[in-house]
Design an enzyme around this catalytic site. Structure first.
Site, PDB file in Angstrom:
ATOM      1  N   ASP A 165     -56.127   7.850  43.556  1.00 28.41           N
ATOM      2  CA  ASP A 165     -54.932   7.604  42.731  1.00 28.41           C
ATOM      3  C   ASP A 165     -54.140   8.898  42.506  1.00 28.41           C
ATOM      4  O   ASP A 165     -54.698   9.999  42.524  1.00 28.41           O
ATOM      5  CB  ASP A 165     -55.365   7.013  41.382  1.00 28.41           C
ATOM      6  CG  ASP A 165     -54.188   6.396  40.634  1.00 28.41           C
ATOM      7  OD1 ASP A 165     -53.174   6.059  41.279  1.00 28.41           O
ATOM      8  OD2 ASP A 165     -54.292   6.257  39.404  1.00 28.41           O
ATOM      9  N   ASN A 192     -50.965   9.677  44.080  1.00 28.32           N
ATOM     10  CA  ASN A 192     -50.070  10.143  45.157  1.00 28.32           C
ATOM     11  C   ASN A 192     -48.624  10.235  44.683  1.00 28.32           C
ATOM     12  O   ASN A 192     -47.917  11.203  44.973  1.00 28.32           O
ATOM     13  CB  ASN A 192     -50.103   9.166  46.340  1.00 28.32           C
ATOM     14  CG  ASN A 192     -51.424   9.161  47.063  1.00 28.32           C
ATOM     15  OD1 ASN A 192     -52.271  10.016  46.807  1.00 28.32           O
ATOM     16  ND2 ASN A 192     -51.610   8.207  47.960  1.00 28.32           N
ATOM     17  N   GLY A 193     -48.191   9.199  43.955  1.00 30.59           N
ATOM     18  CA  GLY A 193     -46.799   9.158  43.489  1.00 30.59           C
ATOM     19  C   GLY A 193     -46.512  10.303  42.538  1.00 30.59           C
ATOM     20  O   GLY A 193     -45.494  11.005  42.677  1.00 30.59           O
ATOM     21  N   ARG A 194     -47.410  10.516  41.564  1.00 34.56           N
ATOM     22  CA  ARG A 194     -47.193  11.604  40.597  1.00 34.56           C
ATOM     23  C   ARG A 194     -47.228  12.961  41.275  1.00 34.56           C
ATOM     24  O   ARG A 194     -46.470  13.862  40.932  1.00 34.56           O
ATOM     25  CB  ARG A 194     -48.248  11.531  39.481  1.00 34.56           C
ATOM     26  CG  ARG A 194     -47.840  10.589  38.366  1.00 34.56           C
ATOM     27  CD  ARG A 194     -49.011  10.229  37.508  1.00 34.56           C
ATOM     28  NE  ARG A 194     -49.911   9.311  38.189  1.00 34.56           N
ATOM     29  CZ  ARG A 194     -51.151   9.059  37.805  1.00 34.56           C
ATOM     30  NH1 ARG A 194     -51.657   9.683  36.761  1.00 34.56           N
ATOM     31  NH2 ARG A 194     -51.887   8.187  38.461  1.00 34.56           N
ATOM     32  N   SER A 214     -54.147  -2.105  46.658  1.00 37.10           N
ATOM     33  CA  SER A 214     -54.689  -3.217  45.870  1.00 37.10           C
ATOM     34  C   SER A 214     -53.860  -4.485  46.063  1.00 37.10           C
ATOM     35  O   SER A 214     -52.703  -4.426  46.515  1.00 37.10           O
ATOM     36  CB  SER A 214     -54.729  -2.839  44.384  1.00 37.10           C
ATOM     37  OG  SER A 214     -53.430  -2.874  43.833  1.00 37.10           O
ATOM     38  N   ASN A 274     -50.726  -4.001  44.359  1.00 37.13           N
ATOM     39  CA  ASN A 274     -49.765  -3.031  44.901  1.00 37.13           C
ATOM     40  C   ASN A 274     -48.657  -3.697  45.728  1.00 37.13           C
ATOM     41  O   ASN A 274     -47.614  -3.084  45.968  1.00 37.13           O
ATOM     42  CB  ASN A 274     -50.473  -1.956  45.743  1.00 37.13           C
ATOM     43  CG  ASN A 274     -51.307  -0.971  44.945  1.00 37.13           C
ATOM     44  OD1 ASN A 274     -52.295  -0.433  45.439  1.00 37.13           O
ATOM     45  ND2 ASN A 274     -50.925  -0.695  43.702  1.00 37.13           N
ATOM     46  N   ARG A 302     -45.115  -3.538  44.298  1.00 32.54           N
ATOM     47  CA  ARG A 302     -44.300  -2.297  44.256  1.00 32.54           C
ATOM     48  C   ARG A 302     -42.996  -2.498  45.030  1.00 32.54           C
ATOM     49  O   ARG A 302     -42.881  -3.460  45.805  1.00 32.54           O
ATOM     50  CB  ARG A 302     -45.110  -1.152  44.874  1.00 32.54           C
ATOM     51  CG  ARG A 302     -46.270  -0.766  43.979  1.00 32.54           C
ATOM     52  CD  ARG A 302     -46.888   0.531  44.424  1.00 32.54           C
ATOM     53  NE  ARG A 302     -47.960   0.891  43.506  1.00 32.54           N
ATOM     54  CZ  ARG A 302     -48.532   2.072  43.470  1.00 32.54           C
ATOM     55  NH1 ARG A 302     -48.147   3.022  44.302  1.00 32.54           N
ATOM     56  NH2 ARG A 302     -49.498   2.320  42.617  1.00 32.54           N
ATOM     57  N   ARG A 333     -59.740   4.207  34.420  1.00 35.82           N
ATOM     58  CA  ARG A 333     -59.876   2.748  34.454  1.00 35.82           C
ATOM     59  C   ARG A 333     -60.276   2.316  35.860  1.00 35.82           C
ATOM     60  O   ARG A 333     -60.211   3.090  36.810  1.00 35.82           O
ATOM     61  CB  ARG A 333     -58.589   2.056  33.990  1.00 35.82           C
ATOM     62  CG  ARG A 333     -57.355   2.442  34.752  1.00 35.82           C
ATOM     63  CD  ARG A 333     -56.114   1.657  34.301  1.00 35.82           C
ATOM     64  NE  ARG A 333     -54.917   2.185  34.936  1.00 35.82           N
ATOM     65  CZ  ARG A 333     -54.105   3.091  34.381  1.00 35.82           C
ATOM     66  NH1 ARG A 333     -54.348   3.559  33.180  1.00 35.82           N
ATOM     67  NH2 ARG A 333     -53.051   3.527  35.045  1.00 35.82           N
ATOM     68  N   SER A 359     -59.013  -0.590  37.413  1.00 35.16           N
ATOM     69  CA  SER A 359     -57.874  -1.186  38.132  1.00 35.16           C
ATOM     70  C   SER A 359     -58.287  -2.235  39.173  1.00 35.16           C
ATOM     71  O   SER A 359     -57.865  -2.177  40.334  1.00 35.16           O
ATOM     72  CB  SER A 359     -57.019  -0.089  38.783  1.00 35.16           C
ATOM     73  OG  SER A 359     -56.487   0.770  37.801  1.00 35.16           O
TER      74      SER A 359
HETATM   75  C1  IPE Z   1     -55.362   1.607  42.022  1.00 35.12           C
HETATM   76  O1  IPE Z   1     -54.330   2.443  41.665  1.00 35.12           O
HETATM   77  C2  IPE Z   1     -55.187   1.147  43.441  1.00 35.12           C
HETATM   78  C3  IPE Z   1     -55.328   2.167  44.480  1.00 35.12           C
HETATM   79  C4  IPE Z   1     -55.650   3.418  44.291  1.00 35.12           C
HETATM   80  C5  IPE Z   1     -55.118   1.700  45.813  1.00 35.12           C
HETATM   81  P1  IPE Z   1     -53.034   1.905  40.915  1.00 35.12           P
HETATM   82  O2  IPE Z   1     -52.134   3.068  40.770  1.00 35.12           O
HETATM   83  O3  IPE Z   1     -52.479   0.712  41.614  1.00 35.12           O
HETATM   84  O4  IPE Z   1     -53.632   1.431  39.506  1.00 35.12           O
HETATM   85  P2  IPE Z   1     -52.931   1.313  38.089  1.00 35.12           P
HETATM   86  O5  IPE Z   1     -51.724   0.439  38.274  1.00 35.12           O
HETATM   87  O6  IPE Z   1     -52.546   2.688  37.652  1.00 35.12           O
HETATM   88  O7  IPE Z   1     -53.996   0.739  37.193  1.00 35.12           O
HETATM   89  C1  IPE Z   2     -52.430   5.761  44.832  1.00 32.65           C
HETATM   90  O1  IPE Z   2     -51.406   6.544  44.316  1.00 32.65           O
HETATM   91  C2  IPE Z   2     -52.051   5.088  46.114  1.00 32.65           C
HETATM   92  C3  IPE Z   2     -51.798   3.647  45.992  1.00 32.65           C
HETATM   93  C4  IPE Z   2     -51.953   2.932  44.917  1.00 32.65           C
HETATM   94  C5  IPE Z   2     -51.326   2.964  47.174  1.00 32.65           C
HETATM   95  P1  IPE Z   2     -50.239   5.920  43.436  1.00 32.65           P
HETATM   96  O2  IPE Z   2     -49.127   5.516  44.328  1.00 32.65           O
HETATM   97  O3  IPE Z   2     -50.760   4.865  42.540  1.00 32.65           O
HETATM   98  O4  IPE Z   2     -49.787   7.180  42.587  1.00 32.65           O
HETATM   99  P2  IPE Z   2     -49.410   7.179  41.055  1.00 32.65           P
HETATM  100  O5  IPE Z   2     -50.576   6.644  40.310  1.00 32.65           O
HETATM  101  O6  IPE Z   2     -48.171   6.343  40.899  1.00 32.65           O
HETATM  102  O7  IPE Z   2     -49.151   8.624  40.758  1.00 32.65           O
HETATM  103 MG    MG Z   3     -51.557   4.923  40.668  1.00 34.10          MG
END
Ligand code: IPE
Ligand code: IPE
Ligand code: MG
Length: 254
Positions: free
Chosen positions: A12, A14-16, A57, A60, A63, A186, A188
């Site tokens: 978890d 990657n986006g941040r 997930s 996901n 998104r 968590r 998730s």
């Molecule tokens: C869990 O991360 C799913 C994956 C890492 C693939 P999310 O980013 O989707 O989970 P939440 O929404 O923060 O609980």
């Molecule tokens: C995990 O990183 C990758 C996937 C859920 C596909 P995120 O994309 O959830 O990154 P954050 O949690 O928004 O930073």
């Molecule tokens: Mg995430």
């Protein structure tokens, strides 16, 4: 040092990671794929038998479509780029989740690599794709209900073993250790059944920054945990009881 036989990771943040650098979120996913490469290699070197990675997930899919599309493209790139690495290192690739939902340009090469690697024995690498723990439990319940409906089993025959056999992970040991990056604490919707007695380790760094040092630290911490499975500390630290037979003292056959 006692290693987990099965390590599961919620990759978890990657986006941040990208947002903190004023980069598009997709860039975090792209660099995250390099962390996947490093981690698979390290686990294989260490001799971990099962590595399960939460890559996408069931939730996901909700998104923005550009992000979902970019993730599918990155998954395809990963399959092409890591094919040799997987085959040359005796890694067996598997997936859990509703992979029928994946676009065919990903599903077909993924299935091809799964069957190409099916006889590998060095490590099982499972990618959780379009995976949800609740969805998996509902699917298992439906499978068992269908078996009852067909007269193949009685309702009273439904026990934990039967339930386990109806899960995606049937035949695999439960994870011993779960790592989640990014500071979130968590589950998730990951492996809800299988994590019943798993040790949890939360890491503040985002997934693209996760490296060998973080992995080694998690493994060292795991080695100090006492796993009790409901028993007392005295019970689990006792040496095995019962009569020893001479075969207990023999070297196992080579
Ligand atoms: C869990 O991360 C799913 C994956 C890492 C693939 P999310 O980013 O989707 O989970 P939440 O929404 O923060 O609980
Ligand atoms: C995990 O990183 C990758 C996937 C859920 C596909 P995120 O994309 O959830 O990154 P954050 O949690 O928004 O930073
Ligand atoms: Mg995430």
């Amino acid at each position: 040092m006692s290693l987990p036989r099965h390590l599961a990771i919620i990759m978890d943040g990657n986006g941040r990671w990208a947002e903190e650098r004023s980069l598009p979120r997709v860039e975090g996913h792209r660099i995250g794929a390099l962390a996947v490469h490093r981690t698979v290699r390290s686990c294989r070197e260490l001799g971990i038998g099962y590595l399960t990675l939460y890559a996408f997930s069931a939730q996901n899919w909700a998104r923005p479509s550009e992000e979902v599309g970019a993730l599918m493209q990155l998954l395809l790139d990963y399959i092409h780029r890591e094919r040799r690495e997987i085959l040359d290192n005796d890694i067996r690739l598997k997936t859990i989740g509703d992979t029928d939902n994946l676009p065919s340009f990903v599903r077909l090469p993924l299935r091809a690599l799964i069957s190409e690697s099916a006889n590998n024995r060095g490590m099982v690498l499972t990618l959780a794709l379009s995976y949800g723990g609740r969805e998996e439990l509902v699917r298992a319940a439906r499978t068992l209900a269908f078996q009852v409906d067909q007269g193949e089993r009685l309702p009273d025959d439904i026990d934990a073993e039967a339930f386990e056999a109806a899960l995606y992970t049937s035949g695999q040991p439960d994870p011993d250790l779960l790592i989640r990056t990014s500071g979130e604490e968590r589950i998730s919707n990951f492996l809800l059944w299988q994590l019943a007695y798993t040790e949890l380790h939360f890491v503040p760094v985002c997934w693209p920054d996760f490296d060998r040092e973080h992995l080694d630290f998690a493994l060292r911490r795991f080695a100090t945990r006492e796993r009790r499975f409901g028993k007392t500390s005295a019970q689990v630290s006792e040496p095995p009881t019962g009569p020893r037979t001479t075969s207990d003292l023999e070297e196992p056959p080579c």
